[in-house]
Design an enzyme around this catalytic site. Structure first.
Site, short mmCIF file in Angstrom:
data_model
loop_
_atom_site.label_atom_id
_atom_site.label_comp_id
_atom_site.label_asym_id
_atom_site.label_seq_id
_atom_site.Cartn_x
_atom_site.Cartn_y
_atom_site.Cartn_z
N ILE A 14 0.85 -1.21 0.00
CA ILE A 14 0.00 0.00 0.00
C ILE A 14 0.88 1.25 0.00
O ILE A 14 0.63 2.21 -0.72
CB ILE A 14 -0.94 0.01 1.23
CG1 ILE A 14 -1.94 -1.14 1.13
CG2 ILE A 14 -1.65 1.35 1.33
CD1 ILE A 14 -2.92 -1.20 2.27
N GLY A 15 1.93 1.21 0.79
CA GLY A 15 2.79 2.39 0.82
C GLY A 15 3.88 2.23 1.87
O GLY A 15 3.91 1.24 2.59
N THR A 16 4.75 3.23 1.92
CA THR A 16 5.85 3.19 2.88
C THR A 16 5.75 4.40 3.80
O THR A 16 5.61 5.53 3.32
CB THR A 16 7.20 3.19 2.15
OG1 THR A 16 7.17 2.10 1.22
CG2 THR A 16 8.36 3.00 3.10
N GLY A 17 5.74 4.14 5.08
CA GLY A 17 5.66 5.24 6.05
C GLY A 17 7.02 5.52 6.64
O GLY A 17 8.02 4.95 6.19
N CYS A 22 3.90 -0.78 4.47
CA CYS A 22 2.56 -1.27 4.78
C CYS A 22 2.06 -2.12 3.62
O CYS A 22 2.02 -1.63 2.48
CB CYS A 22 1.63 -0.09 5.01
SG CYS A 22 -0.07 -0.60 5.31
N ASP A 140 0.70 12.09 16.67
CA ASP A 140 0.99 12.32 15.25
C ASP A 140 -0.29 12.29 14.42
O ASP A 140 -0.33 11.67 13.36
CB ASP A 140 1.99 11.25 14.77
CG ASP A 140 2.58 11.62 13.41
OD1 ASP A 140 3.01 10.73 12.68
OD2 ASP A 140 2.55 12.83 13.08
C1 LIG Z 1 0.57 7.96 1.52
N1 LIG Z 1 -0.82 8.17 1.09
C2 LIG Z 1 -1.08 9.59 0.77
C3 LIG Z 1 -1.22 7.36 -0.06
C4 LIG Z 1 -0.54 6.01 -0.14
C5 LIG Z 1 -1.51 4.81 -0.02
N2 LIG Z 1 -2.85 5.08 -0.24
S1 LIG Z 1 -3.80 5.11 1.09
O1 LIG Z 1 -4.74 6.18 0.86
O2 LIG Z 1 -2.98 5.22 2.26
C6 LIG Z 1 -4.75 3.65 1.17
C7 LIG Z 1 -5.40 3.21 0.03
C8 LIG Z 1 -6.21 2.09 0.13
C9 LIG Z 1 -6.35 1.42 1.34
C10 LIG Z 1 -5.66 1.84 2.48
N3 LIG Z 1 -5.82 1.13 3.69
C11 LIG Z 1 -5.03 1.13 4.79
N4 LIG Z 1 -3.86 1.82 4.77
C12 LIG Z 1 -3.10 1.82 5.89
O3 LIG Z 1 -1.90 2.49 5.91
C13 LIG Z 1 -1.50 3.14 4.69
C14 LIG Z 1 -0.04 3.48 4.78
C15 LIG Z 1 0.24 4.35 6.01
C16 LIG Z 1 1.67 4.77 6.06
C17 LIG Z 1 2.11 5.46 4.78
C18 LIG Z 1 1.83 4.59 3.57
C19 LIG Z 1 0.38 4.16 3.49
C20 LIG Z 1 -3.52 1.12 7.03
N5 LIG Z 1 -2.98 0.96 8.28
C21 LIG Z 1 -3.86 0.18 8.95
N6 LIG Z 1 -4.91 -0.14 8.17
C22 LIG Z 1 -4.72 0.44 6.97
N7 LIG Z 1 -5.49 0.44 5.85
C23 LIG Z 1 -4.86 2.98 2.39
#
Ligand SMILES: CN(C)CCCNS(=O)(=O)c1cccc(Nc2nc(OCC3CCCCC3)c3[nH]cnc3n2)c1
Length: 278
Positions: A14-17, A22, A140
């Site tokens: 999904i992405g990198t924090g 993640c 945060d």
């Molecule tokens: C960084 N963003 C602006 C966009 C990137 C990614 N799209 S998004 O809008 O997060 C997105 C799109 C579809 C589903 C989900 N669901 C989801 N995301 C989590 O964490 C995302 C993560 C958090 C740290 C940084 C990277 C992304 C969850 N944590 C616990 N349950 C979670 N469910 C998220």
């Protein structure tokens, strides 16, 4: 706990924090879609590892329909990685929603913003008024940490992880974004407290209305000056006086004048709106 990595199948990243990656995963036994967050603790000191353990244990205790549900954790010593398994929020995060609406120049509906306001307040109530112990501060709260489920209900995420990684020595401390949401007390180097979470919540709600944060500047010093002054434009006139009043209260620069969670929940405006929703 007998959970292992083999119990899951990775669907996608999904992405990198600031703390790691993640991933969207599927539990093999029942096909349930979840996420895991991979944290490499290899470079952490003993103290930081202890903090990580206690933060993860805190995550397990936070039970609210408006806080991302913690399921389990897997420790892979060979890769010095901990996998924290949590509920998947199908609606994504508010940062993505805000940037999309900003791009299309479309304001969000007032009813949607009230729903987020009330559910975020209830999420913080669970943390600040924990029955069996001290308050957990989010530290945060920002749009990227507020997720939505498939019914667009709020799911406050990434608790505690922020604290572990804001520990001075950890590499992740390098600021990636501008700290738009720093409260005046933090700018003045005073201690973070429950009212600081209220300030951040005010910033999130303001940004949902205006599609930009209440305080914007091109440098940290300029931003700090604006935050200390606490001057911000009213949210767009399409939004009611009630919404403007509540958000302005959360953005009071004096900690003592900023409402606590219980004061917010007892505010006649909030009580009135909740009655309409339930
Ligand atoms: C960084 N963003 C602006 C966009 C990137 C990614 N799209 S998004 O809008 O997060 C997105 C799109 C579809 C589903 C989900 N669901 C989801 N995301 C989590 O964490 C995302 C993560 C958090 C740290 C940084 C990277 C992304 C969850 N944590 C616990 N349950 C979670 N469910 C998220």
């Amino acid at each position: 706990n007998g959970t292992t990595l083999d119990d899951f199948e990775v669907i996608s990243t999904i992405g990198t924090g600031s703390y790691g990656t993640c991933k969207k995963i599927k539990r093999k036994k029942d096909g349930k879609v979840l996420v895991w967050k991979e944290l490499d603790y290899g470079a952490m000191s003993e103290t930081e590892k202890q903090m990580l353990v206690s933060e993860v244990n805190l995550l397990r205790e936070l039970k609210s329909p408006y806080i991302v549900k913690y399921y389990d954790r897997i420790i892979d010593r060979a890769r010095t990685t901990i996998y924290i398994i949590m509920e998947y929020c199908k609606g994504g995060d508010l940062a993505t929603i805000i940037s999309r609406n900003k791009k299309d120049s479309v304001y969000l509906d007032e009813d949607f913003i009230w729903k987020i306001l009330i559910q975020l307040t209830q999420a913080l109530q669970e943390c600040h008024q924990r029955k069996n112990g001290r308050a957990v501060l989010h530290r945060d709260m920002k749009p990227a940490n507020v997720f939505l489920d498939m019914d667009k209900n709020v799911k406050l995420g990434d608790f505690g992880l922020a604290r572990v990684l804001h520990h001075e020595t950890s590499f992740a401390n390098t600021y990636v974004g501008t700290p738009y949401y720093m409260s005046p007390e933090l700018v003045n180097n005073m201690s973070y407290n429950e009212k600081s979470d209220i300030w951040s919540m005010g910033c999130v709600l303001y940004e949902l209305c205006a599609l930009h944060p209440p305080f914007v500047a091109s440098s940290q010093t300029e931003l700090n000056r604006k935050i200390r002054l606490g001057d911000f434009d009213r949210i767009p006139k399409r939004y009611s006086e009630d919404l403007n009043t509540i958000i302005s209260k959360m953005l009071h620069i004096e900690v003592t004048k900023r409402p606590s969670i219980e004061e917010l929940l007892a505010d006649p405006i909030v009580v009135g709106r909740r009655a309409k929703m339930d």
